[in-house]
Design an enzyme around this catalytic site. Structure first.
Site, short mmCIF file in Angstrom:
data_model
loop_
_atom_site.label_atom_id
_atom_site.label_comp_id
_atom_site.label_asym_id
_atom_site.label_seq_id
_atom_site.Cartn_x
_atom_site.Cartn_y
_atom_site.Cartn_z
CG ASP A 151 -1.94 1.06 1.23
OD1 ASP A 151 -2.33 1.49 0.13
OD2 ASP A 151 -2.36 1.49 2.33
CD GLU A 196 -0.19 5.30 -4.14
OE1 GLU A 196 0.29 5.67 -3.05
OE2 GLU A 196 -0.97 4.36 -4.25
CG ASP A 225 -8.03 4.70 0.44
OD1 ASP A 225 -7.91 3.46 0.52
OD2 ASP A 225 -7.22 5.49 0.94
C1 GLC Z 1 -4.63 3.44 2.71
C2 GLC Z 1 -5.14 2.19 2.03
C3 GLC Z 1 -6.19 1.54 2.90
C4 GLC Z 1 -5.61 1.23 4.26
C5 GLC Z 1 -5.07 2.51 4.91
C6 GLC Z 1 -4.36 2.24 6.21
O1 GLC Z 1 -5.60 4.41 2.79
O2 GLC Z 1 -5.64 2.47 0.75
O3 GLC Z 1 -6.69 0.38 2.29
O4 GLC Z 1 -6.59 0.67 5.09
O5 GLC Z 1 -4.15 3.14 4.02
O6 GLC Z 1 -3.28 1.41 6.05
#
Ligand code: GLC
Length: 746
Positions: A332, A335, A439
């Site tokens: 995650d 980017e 998200d």
């Molecule tokens: C980002 C991710 C999400 C995750 C959050 C906390 O927003 O896209 O899926 O729960 O980070 O790690």
């Protein structure tokens, strides 16, 4: 003038100027087509198929550091572009490819997390053409009768890919950039997640509740809370004994997937930071210091994944996960998302302290949450010591991280299939990871738009995609969750996930009626496992996505270009989700062929729109006439049972179907250890013939007892033959059943 190189019968590589590009594509491969030509006529590029010009260049120029080429393809509609908001047909749009964490997915949001600089131009009665701009720098697209392809670079490398069918273009594109490998079978099951499972016992309770409520599930996710102060590759106080936690999970039949973000906390007492520092593994700022930005753990440095030694160090760092029983990795914030930096904060605080708030600076600070990419600020170095400004390689940062993560699996789990889930990526990311769309929010509008977003990814080579079922941000209600689960059961990746602070959305959160509906569709997903796994196999082999737009059935039918709220799941299932609250019916456009409502056997004719009922506990699903659906008994988790029953439902009187199986977890399938069966059913005047043969038989097989169900058998059936021999059948007044053992026919 571009240089033109023929790659094979269907693909030309055209290079304008001097593009810089650190990513190789897999080249060349054979293609027998010979009608395509790519020539320069009066100084301009022309793509000619069977004597007719289909794409012609109008102009190419450099302006403000951006290299642009303008082409025309008459009456073109545009599909692909990876992950983009909006509808399927991307005609009349402007897009930028720049991996970006922008959590508020408004209709016109651009760019998003992933950059796939690839699209397909389609028009009725014309061959579809794909264009891949193989640039890892920022790229830009404008689509219309004339369309622009641009890159922030000194040139651009394009691959022009001939169809003629849309699915051929997708297949050929994945020949270039790589295809999905067979994922572990468990990753096709239902998966439960939430940002806030913050203790081992909480996660275990969720797992136990799923079992006691009879809701099949294969995976529990651990979001950032399992770590020690969000330090990657550590376990926090609340997960003190990860090994015994994972063993308990395994006993219940669950796999564990843990989140990993790229930001490494700057902390002299933290092993990963120290080993990264001693390798000099982090990207630099312009002054040559480690670039520092703020993410969940506070001040972080960021690995320079462009370097192979850094990738190897990152791969090795996964030891603490894998030795404690972790099964998959969720990449995650890659980017990479950077929320804040020292220089900006200190400027803002200085001004605030002086009482001189400069609105321009505050505005700039705010913009950090949205569009800041540090493109010019961060500096990378590759294996040869070449320096790259971040903007030229940002779009492959996550791709290279996924490559390193795959290496980690190879190191610690040899001969096991990796499971990696990623938010960001580049063309070809499917070689390493499945993708979820980030998200979203618990909005009906997002439920609906996830269909074209995922189909767009599929048309861009990424077959294993899905969405946070129920929505990530905002508060879901029971109806939304039920409808989203009904739809999500037919997305390649099927995970319920939500944000901390939002209302709970585990299946039981909204009472019995909603939970019953959710259970029903999760069970249907498990029942359909043999069909779904086979669709994944063909996607792995041919690059054709599992989830497809209707235009794959007939690209000459322009009506299909704008159908965004129906989709195909594999070859034979059409799904028409409910996308509005309080709706108990919807209209459904029936495409080419005849389609049968899976719920009641009603038959629908092509090119008609029907009003179809869909009470809260039902989603309209149609099966293509004359096809077979392979099913099994739903279990608590995929492959819970060593021996499985196979049900083959036959819709119509004649059909050919394929069934793939393998051990679901090792790489042995690559050495031929899999079974691929062809089932053929033919109608005689008073009976049926069934032919079953193994196109490949390299694996012992789990499917033992087979039951073939002729759903529309006429009453007068008297004889059925199975591989040429007369066999018994049983008519229960509705369905004709034929039962046998797989080993007796193969
Ligand atoms: C980002 C991710 C999400 C995750 C959050 C906390 O927003 O896209 O899926 O729960 O980070 O790690």
């Amino acid at each position: 003038m571009p240089t033109i190189e023929k790659i094979n019968g269907s693909i030309f590589k055209v290079v304008y100027g001097n593009p810089t590009n650190p990513v190789d594509v897999t080249l060349p491969y054979e293609d027998a087509y010979s009608g395509l030509k790519c020539e320069e006529i009066n100084g301009k590029l022309q793509v000619i198929d069977a004597g007719k010009t289909i794409i012609s260049e109008k102009d190419s120029k450099v302006d403000g550091g951006i290299f642009s080429v303008t082409f025309s393809y008459e009456n073109a509609h545009f599909f692909g572009f990876g992950e983009k908001m909006g509808y399927l047909d991307k005609r009349g749009k402007h897009f930028k490819m720049q991996n970006m964490d922008n959590p508020l997915h408004t209709p016109d949001l651009d760019p998003m997390y992933i950059s796939i600089p690839f699209f397909i131009a389609v028009s009725p009665k014309k061959p579809a053409m794909g264009i891949f701009a193989n640039s890892t720098s920022y790229t830009f697209f404008k689509t219309g009768n004339d369309f622009d392809v641009s890159a922030k670079d000194d040139g651009i490398e394009l691959y022009l890919i001939y169809g003629p069918k849309v699915q051929d273009v997708v297949g050929k594109f994945t020949q270039l950039v790589g295809k999905m490998e067979m994922p572990p079978a468990w990753s096709l099951g239902y998966q439960q997640s939430r940002w806030s499972y913050s203790t081992a016992s909480e996660a275990l309770d969720i797992a136990k509740k799923l079992r006691s409520d009879d809701i099949p599930c294969d995976v529990i996710y651990l979001d950032i809370d399992y770590m020690d102060g969000y330090r990657v590759f550590t376990w926090g106080e609340n997960f003190k004994n990860p090994k015994s936690f994972s063993q308990e999970m395994k006993k219940l039949g669950f796999k564990i997937v843990t989140i990993i973000d790229p930001g490494v906390k700057v902390d002299e007492n933290y092993e990963i930071y120290k080993s990264g520092k001693s390798l000099d593994a982090f990207v630099k700022d312009r002054s040559g210091k480690d670039f520092t930005g703020y993410v969940w753990p506070g001040r972080c440095n960021f690995p320079d994944f462009l370097r192979s030694d850094v990738r190897e160090w990152w791969a090795k760092s996964h030891k603490s996960l894998f030795e404690n029983g972790v099964d998959g990795v969720w990449n995650d914030m890659n980017e990479p998302a950077i929320v804040w930096t020292d220089s900006k904060t200190s400027k803002v605080f200085e001004l605030m302290q002086k009482g001189e708030i400069d609105f321009q600076i505050l505005g700039e600070a705010k913009a950090f949450f949205a569009q800041e990419d540090f493109g010019d600020e961060i500096v990378h170095k590759d294996d040869k010591g070449k320096i790259w400004p971040h903007f030229k390689v940002r779009n492959i940062y996550a791709y290279l991280e996924a490559m390193a993560t795959k290496q980690a699996f190879e190191m610690y789990k040899p001969n096991k299939r990796p499971f990696i889930l990623t938010r960001a990526g580049f063309a070809g990311i499917q070689k390493y990871a499945a993708v979820w769309t980030g998200d979203n929010s618990s909005w009906w509008e997002h439920l609906e738009i996830e269909m074209p977003i995922s189909m767009g990814l599929g048309m861009s080579g990424v077959a294993f995609t899905g969405t946070d079922v129920g929505g990530f941000g905002g508060n879901a209600d029971g109806e939304l969750l039920a409808r989203w689960t009904e739809m999500g059961a037919f997305f390649p990746f099927f995970r319920n996930h939500s944000a901390i602070g939002t209302s709970r959305q585990e299946p039981w959160s909204f009472g019995k009626q909603i939970e019953d509906t959710i259970r029903k569709y999760i069970k249907l997903r498990y029942a359909l496992f043999p069909y779904i796994y086979t669709a994944f196999y063909f996607s792995h082999k041919d690059g054709v996505p599992v989830m497809r737009p209707l235009l794959f059935l007939d690209q000459d039918n322009e009506n299909l270009y704008s159908i965004n709220d129906e989709f195909l799941f594999g070859d034979s299932i059409l799904v028409a989700p409910i996308t509005r609250p309080n709706a108990t019916w919807r209209t459904v456009y029936i495409p080419k062929g005849k389609w049968i409502d899976m719920r009641n056997g009603n038959l629908y004719e092509e090119d008609h729109v029907y009003k179809i009922d869909a009470p809260l506990d039902e989603i309209p699903i149609f099966i293509k006439e004359n096809s077979m659906i392979f099913k099994t008994d739903p279990a608590n988790y995929i492959f819970e049972k060593e021996k499985m029953n196979l049900y083959v439902d036959i819709y119509g009187q004649e059909a050919v179907g394929y069934l793939y199986e393998d051990d679901g977890e090792t790489l042995d399938y690559k050495a031929g250890k899999y079974n691929l069966y062809e089932f053929a059913v033919g109608a005689l005047s008073q009976g049926y013939t069934i032919g079953i043969k193994a196109l490949n038989h390299g694996y012992a097989g789990k499917y033992k007892k087979v039951q073939m169900n002729f759903l529309n058998a006429p009453r007068q059936i008297i004889e059925v033959t199975l591989n040429g021999k007369k066999t018994e059948s049983h008519f229960d007044g509705k369905t004709l059943k034929v039962e046998f053992e797989m080993e007796d026919v193969i």
